[in-house]
Enzyme design. Structure first.
Site: not given
Ligand code: 13P
Length: 364
Positions: A34, A147, A188, A190, A230, A301, A364
């Site tokens: 994505d 996501k 997610e 992160e 995630k 993922s 991203y």
């Molecule tokens: P990476 O696996 O490259 O970290 O990215 C996964 C993703 O969907 C980040 O939002």
């Protein structure tokens, strides 16, 4: 009264739970494809290609027309809006290619990260305004999960309370809109690997972030059985001189989840976060060999860690499409084995296997 809320009706619960469980079926995980137009542009630039609609389409066509055995390893693909409506050279919609392989299409619904005013370079994620409408359309168009990526940063005084509360709340609001549209939300939060912090700092930060996230999901009446998490793996920062072993990463990550991720959540689908392809596989494998309690499926993922070798092998040339697809199959199989705790480190070689994929302040 605080104890007054409604569970989704039984049919909706059943639908969401089945989608989430199918995504984390044993030995299966997600291909995150994505990348936004600008992120995809960077990937294409690395192999000398221009960032045109058709080059992006050709690359995604390579991914989605890989030999159907890919469906044994990949249960879901996260798409970017334009990809949902693109077709192969022979006019087959990409969504159909995925369905034929038994792969569930998913969709990125956030519209990107924006700064939090007054913070120390922290951010939130936007895209809620018209999301209900977009989700209803995506569901009709064949997407069954979504996501939304929030980003938290480890520095001396961050994540701040402002960032913790805001990101947890926006993830919960997103999850709520998804579930109302019969779409499984992948939540997610992160934590970026940027920094020289050690493993323990990352573990504590992960525990804190997850505590805020699950409180917010509770506050918004989210049906956890119909969600997936995630997260980042718990690792030392990119600049930390002490790299943790896969066993240490596994222990720190699983311990953080035992403390913070409810058992009702069917699965955790890790992002790769700049680890090399092999590192991401070996760490996932160690997680699935960890001797402690693991009541959720732990799988992948991955974006970068499933695509780096593919891009390198393809190099934008028609005659290399098969070589690119072979690389995807190899990494998908390696990660499928890792999701079952059966990967033998080093046993599956790929073009970019040990190349670090870290990108500073990754978007991203
Ligand atoms: P990476 O696996 O490259 O970290 O990215 C996964 C993703 O969907 C980040 O939002």
């Amino acid at each position: 009264m605080t104890t007054s809320w409604n569970y989704p009706d039984p049919a909706l619960q059943d639908e969401l739970k089945k989608i989430a469980e199918a995504i984390v079926a044993p030995g299966k995980g997600i291909l995150a494809a994505d990348e936004s137009v600008s992120t995809m542009g960077k990937r294409l630039q690395d192999i000398g290609l221009e960032n045109t609609d058709d080059n992006r389409r050709k690359y995604r066509q390579l991914l989605f027309t890989t030999c159907p055995i890919i469906g044994d390893y990949i249960s879901g693909v996260i798409l970017f809006n334009e990809t949902v409506y693109q077709k192969t050279d022979d006019g087959t919609p990409f969504i159909e290619c995925l369905k034929k392989r038994g792969i569930i299409p998913g969709i990125k619904v956030d519209t990107g990260v924006v700064p939090l005013f007054g913070s120390n370079d922290e951010c939130t994620t936007q895209g809620l305004d018209d999301m209900a409408k977009r989700c209803a359309q995506y569901k009709k168009d064949g997407c069954h999960f979504a996501k939304w990526r929030c980003v938290l940063k480890i520095k001396s005084n961050t994540p701040s309370i402002q960032a913790l509360i805001e990101n947890a709340n926006v993830l919960a609001r997103y999850a709520s809109i998804c579930q109302a549209a019969r779409i499984v939300p992948i939540v997610e939060p992160e934590i970026l690997p940027d920094g020289d912090h050690d493993l323990q700092v990352c573990q504590k930060t992960t525990e804190t972030v997850l505590a805020y996230v699950y409180k917010a999901l509770y506050d918004h009446n989210i049906y956890l059985e119909g969600t997936l998490l995630k997260p980042n793996m718990v690792t030392a920062g990119q600049g930390c001189p002490n790299k943790a072993t896969p066993e240490q990463v596994a222990a720190a990550t699983v311990t953080a989840f035992q403390r913070r991720v409810p058992v009702a959540v069917p699965g955790v689908t890790f992002l790769s976060g700049g680890q090399s392809e092999e590192e991401a596989t070996v760490n996932l494998n160690a997680m699935n060999q960890y001797p402690g309690k693991r009541p959720w499926t732990l799988t992948f993922s991955y974006g970068r860690a499933l695509q780096a070798s593919v891009l390198r092998a393809w190099a934008g040339k028609d005659e290399n499409v098969k070589a690119g697809q072979d690389e995807l199959l190899k990494r998908a199989k390696a990660n499928s084995d890792a999701a079952l705790g059966k990967y033998v480190p080093g046993s599956i070689e790929s073009k970019a296997g040990d190349t670090g994929l870290f990108v500073k302040n990754h978007a991203y």
